[in-house]
Design an enzyme around this catalytic site. Sequence first.
Site, short mmCIF file in Angstrom:
data_model
loop_
_atom_site.label_atom_id
_atom_site.label_comp_id
_atom_site.label_asym_id
_atom_site.label_seq_id
_atom_site.Cartn_x
_atom_site.Cartn_y
_atom_site.Cartn_z
N ASP A 122 54.22 -67.44 83.26
CA ASP A 122 55.16 -66.55 82.58
C ASP A 122 56.44 -67.23 82.13
OD1 ASP A 122 53.69 -64.12 82.51
OD2 ASP A 122 53.95 -63.98 84.68
N ASP A 188 47.75 -60.73 79.68
CA ASP A 188 49.21 -60.88 79.53
C ASP A 188 49.58 -62.27 79.02
OD1 ASP A 188 48.15 -59.32 81.72
OD2 ASP A 188 50.17 -58.88 82.40
#
Length: 410
Positions: A122, A188
């Site tokens: 991320d 994601d």
Amino acid sequence: MKSKLIILCGALLAMAMGCRVSHTSSTSPTSEAAIINAKQQIARQLVAMETKCKSSDMLLPVTVKRNRYATAYFKYDDWRSGFFPGTLWYLYELTHDSSLLNSAKKYTDALTEAQYLKSHHDIGFIINCSFGNGRRFTDKKRYEGIMVQAARSLCTRFRPKAGVIQSWNLDPGSWMGKRGWSCPVIIDNMMNLELLYEAFKISGDSTFYKVATLHADRTLKEHFRPDGSCYHVIDYNPENGEVLHRQTAQGYADESAWSRGQAWAIYGFTMCYRETGNRRYLSQAIKTFHFMKNHPNMPADRIPYWDMDAPEIPTEPRDASAAAIMASALYELTTADAAHAKEYKQYADSIMNSLAMAEYTATPGENGLFVLKHSTGSIPHDNEIDVPLNYADYYYLEALKRKRDLEKSV
């Protein structure tokens, strides 16, 4: 020094309480009211942060604690840390209020060390949402250097035999480690590819482009069902690329449609089409959007349930974050597929009109000082259920910006 910062934030709050967004015929009154409300709420959040956070241990607001009476703050290495600085950059862009600029810089700079993170995928969320937005307004050369280094860090997670960026580490004591996965990749992760494409444009290093595109290609091949919906987790054998499992972590079931995952897919593949011109990416984004739009469980207000197949619909929690992500993606989709632009914009506008209502937009001073209510983090983990989430606010502000830009161009 701290007292001066509190005074400055107090001044910002006073300005926000009296702010007015200049009216133009191309911007809807609903959007103007939403911008004013967001500015008032974020001004209060800034005041609260100056009394909470020390510069030596910078924390950023993410959600509310379980008791719902206090804001939960996290450090720079949390995957959500870039969303609050990004929200400040968008709010500055929407209002042209120079008093927001120093705060946006301050909380972006607090994430500088994140450029070296290699422990999760991320880094794209963290760096691109903060430094990626900020470089348009200040310190362009330094910010872009940080983005390139962050892209290098992200590329250390690329598994060439599988052609993917591994999402999570599998620490033995973690819930991920207990799932029996070898190389999990979540939908994601499509959102982190934008950092790589930006790093390619900044540096000219084609490695970033190749890694991003290989990951997008493998995701396109393995993550989607014939109806256009996507799985949450695909687990690969990193040694030969074989698919070992198709499962979920945050959805209701392995074969269900976790709503935020569908939103990530629409957004991620729309972005990849922008960066590559590959029409297969565009087609997938459109197909997944139509899956969501036409789903029999989509509520009339277009704010999806946390999972479209959850068993207790219509009493299941909604996910405003999924709605905001999808709206932002659809505004970009209007520029990618002109033949159907009206359909995408109308649907995005309907989402934004719902989010701007009192049901989903908090009164300034409430809701842990976040803008949107009723988001859902992970019901399977009994975590962040029907609460505000900072990434819902981020994509809501981004959608407001994209909506304004589209309407001004008409």
